[in-house]
Design an enzyme around this catalytic site. Sequence first.
Site, PDB file in Angstrom:
ATOM      1  N   ASN A 102      61.976  31.700 109.003  1.00  0.00           N
ATOM      2  CA  ASN A 102      61.028  30.788 108.361  1.00  0.00           C
ATOM      3  C   ASN A 102      59.924  30.521 109.381  1.00  0.00           C
ATOM      4  O   ASN A 102      60.209  30.007 110.461  1.00  0.00           O
ATOM      5  CB  ASN A 102      61.757  29.497 107.978  1.00  0.00           C
ATOM      6  CG  ASN A 102      60.807  28.367 107.588  1.00  0.00           C
ATOM      7  OD1 ASN A 102      61.121  27.199 107.790  1.00  0.00           O
ATOM      8  ND2 ASN A 102      59.675  28.692 107.032  1.00  0.00           N
ATOM      9  N   GLU A 484      45.514  11.780  92.198  1.00  0.00           N
ATOM     10  CA  GLU A 484      46.921  12.170  92.115  1.00  0.00           C
ATOM     11  C   GLU A 484      47.267  12.664  90.700  1.00  0.00           C
ATOM     12  O   GLU A 484      47.988  13.644  90.536  1.00  0.00           O
ATOM     13  CB  GLU A 484      47.814  10.995  92.542  1.00  0.00           C
ATOM     14  CG  GLU A 484      49.304  11.212  92.429  1.00  0.00           C
ATOM     15  CD  GLU A 484      49.845  12.369  93.263  1.00  0.00           C
ATOM     16  OE1 GLU A 484      49.116  12.921  94.100  1.00  0.00           O
ATOM     17  OE2 GLU A 484      51.014  12.749  93.031  1.00  0.00           O
ATOM     18  N   LYS A 488      48.694  16.387  89.946  1.00  0.00           N
ATOM     19  CA  LYS A 488      49.960  16.653  89.244  1.00  0.00           C
ATOM     20  C   LYS A 488      49.727  17.663  88.120  1.00  0.00           C
ATOM     21  O   LYS A 488      50.480  18.608  87.953  1.00  0.00           O
ATOM     22  CB  LYS A 488      50.543  15.379  88.614  1.00  0.00           C
ATOM     23  CG  LYS A 488      51.243  14.395  89.513  1.00  0.00           C
ATOM     24  CD  LYS A 488      52.532  14.858  90.125  1.00  0.00           C
ATOM     25  CE  LYS A 488      52.292  15.595  91.373  1.00  0.00           C
ATOM     26  NZ  LYS A 488      52.241  15.071  92.641  1.00  0.00           N
ATOM     27  N   LYS A 606      57.355  23.401  98.301  1.00  0.00           N
ATOM     28  CA  LYS A 606      57.519  21.960  98.518  1.00  0.00           C
ATOM     29  C   LYS A 606      57.100  21.563  99.926  1.00  0.00           C
ATOM     30  O   LYS A 606      56.527  20.512 100.137  1.00  0.00           O
ATOM     31  CB  LYS A 606      58.995  21.604  98.293  1.00  0.00           C
ATOM     32  CG  LYS A 606      59.317  20.160  98.496  1.00  0.00           C
ATOM     33  CD  LYS A 606      59.368  19.447  97.185  1.00  0.00           C
ATOM     34  CE  LYS A 606      59.389  17.959  97.305  1.00  0.00           C
ATOM     35  NZ  LYS A 606      58.348  17.337  96.497  1.00  0.00           N
TER      36      LYS A 606
END
Length: 611
Positions: A102, A484, A488, A606
Amino acid sequence: MCGIVGYIGARKALPVLIQGLEQLEYRGYDSAGVVCINPTNHSLFLAKEKGKLGQLKSVLNGVSLASTTGIAHTRWATHGAPSKANAHPHEDCKRRIALVHNGIIENYQEIKHKLLKKGHRFRSETDTEIAVHLIEEYYDGDVEQAFRKAVGELKGYFAFVVLSADEPGKLFVFKRSNPMVIGVGNGENFAASDVTAIIPYTRKVIYLEDDEFAVLERDSITISSRASHKPIRKTISEVKWSVDEAKKGGFPNFMLKEIYEQPRVAEETLAKRLKNGKVWFDTLDSKAEAHLKKIRKVFVVSCGTAYHAGLVGRYMLEEYAKVPTEVQVSSEFRYVDPLVTKEDLVILITQSGETADTIAALREARAKGACTLAIVNVVGSTIAREADYVIYTHAGPEIGVASTKAYIAQLLTFALFTIYLACLRKTVSAGFVASYLKEMRKLPKAITTILHREKLLEPPAKTLFKNKNFLFLGRGYNFPTALEGALKLKEISYAHAHGYAAGEMKHGPIALIDSTQPVICIAPFSKTYEKMVSNIQEIKARKAIVLSITTEGDKSVKQLSDWVFPIPKMSEIFSSILSVIPLQLFAYKISVKNHRDVDQPRNLAKSVTVE
Ligand code: G6P
């Protein structure tokens, strides 16, 4: 980005590794792969597939391996397109050593060039593959020594787990910059990018620090530093998260589950932080208080959703703690040579605590002598460990790529920290604090009320889901809510959505408005309510389609809007915590109606652990 898991013990390794990858898939899902050591002939069994973990699972369907040692990987592509060949694990020429990675190896091209000249054959276009060939190059009967030598040549940031058919009783681990946690079991041990892959088996973990090696055997873990080679004694921490928190719990996906967890997150945040009518942070001692009392200026630095939390935080800190506050995205802060001094406080907000740019910004702030405070969700993460002070948000594991409950926890934490700082700086009265905290205690119930109204969003979502362009407008505390809400929607529906300060509408976005343009107006009662009403009038005069977030009892905005979603009446500062929830649900509904993958939207990860 990229999720790693390694297992050595007595269980069959394959199911443990696959289950670990399921928990880590939020870190990337371009491809997945696994390698296990065959216990009878000590050969390597490798399987990898392009695409989500489901592809790998279908290939492995019916495969039962006796192996009790293996490593696995889920990929977010950096070097080399998503493909089977570029999927990890990667193997050396003789297929005796395998490795998962990673991070990014910055000097991979020059090393590859050197290794090609020496006759190594590469099977992928990745930076990662050079590492396993470099280990092969140095191998003369001792994998650990070869691994140490190889790592010594690499530039960049990485977390590796390596295994070898020649030393089947060991896993070799190294970490620099990217996260790596060791799970301490009974007759078994684990390595993973985060604890969610480990908690079904053990809650005892060791967080590796940068430049530490670990050698895992079934019954032992030996950790040593790269520089000294000497064994290091490490603290074993206990993970508090429960296994159920990392499961869907009857919801169709993690995002919806996490949206519905928000009342509990609010309840628990308040319960932890309010003691005897005061805000209390277990991690801030009298030394921290003395430090914080004197600060000259606050910088808030973060990325994505956490950046929006920072924007709300700025309004809070300036209004109540009366401290000048500047908010920057981490990727800008770290390169602009910020004018941060020893008298300043730099607040890093991050769900994962592993975002590469935020880590770099933290190090930059520390180098300049500023006091650093991390607001972090993942306990023991890099940022939590490196900052001078840390406040945990305790939202529990957030798996959905689009952040929801972590954002609410960040806003609540900011609202609490604001009052804490305001009390230290004596900018608010005792009476004000009492009424502020009394109102805050109403937030969990108010969030529940909002969730009970979810159905109100069905008609606008049904009408608008095919639309490709959305405009979100808000003012003051709800300007960041507009950003925001737009983020989203973009993330999980792939429609273009733009958040704007409503006062700026006449400086450009109004040109977009016609009868086909949906505009989401965040217009709860506030000191700029009348201005928002005027903005909505201007939009409606140009025939736009309007969905408004209003306060219960509102009449003016309702008259002008095609649909309204009322939130409970609360002070403006808290309205930003409430008004984002219908926007999360709206984005969710649009995404589902477009058959998008809500939890794993394309191209996103994420945790962005590369620049
Ligand atoms: C990614 C995630 C976002 C998150 C951002 C910052 O873009 O998809 O949900 O807000 O990173 O992550 P952090 O872990 O630092 O809050």
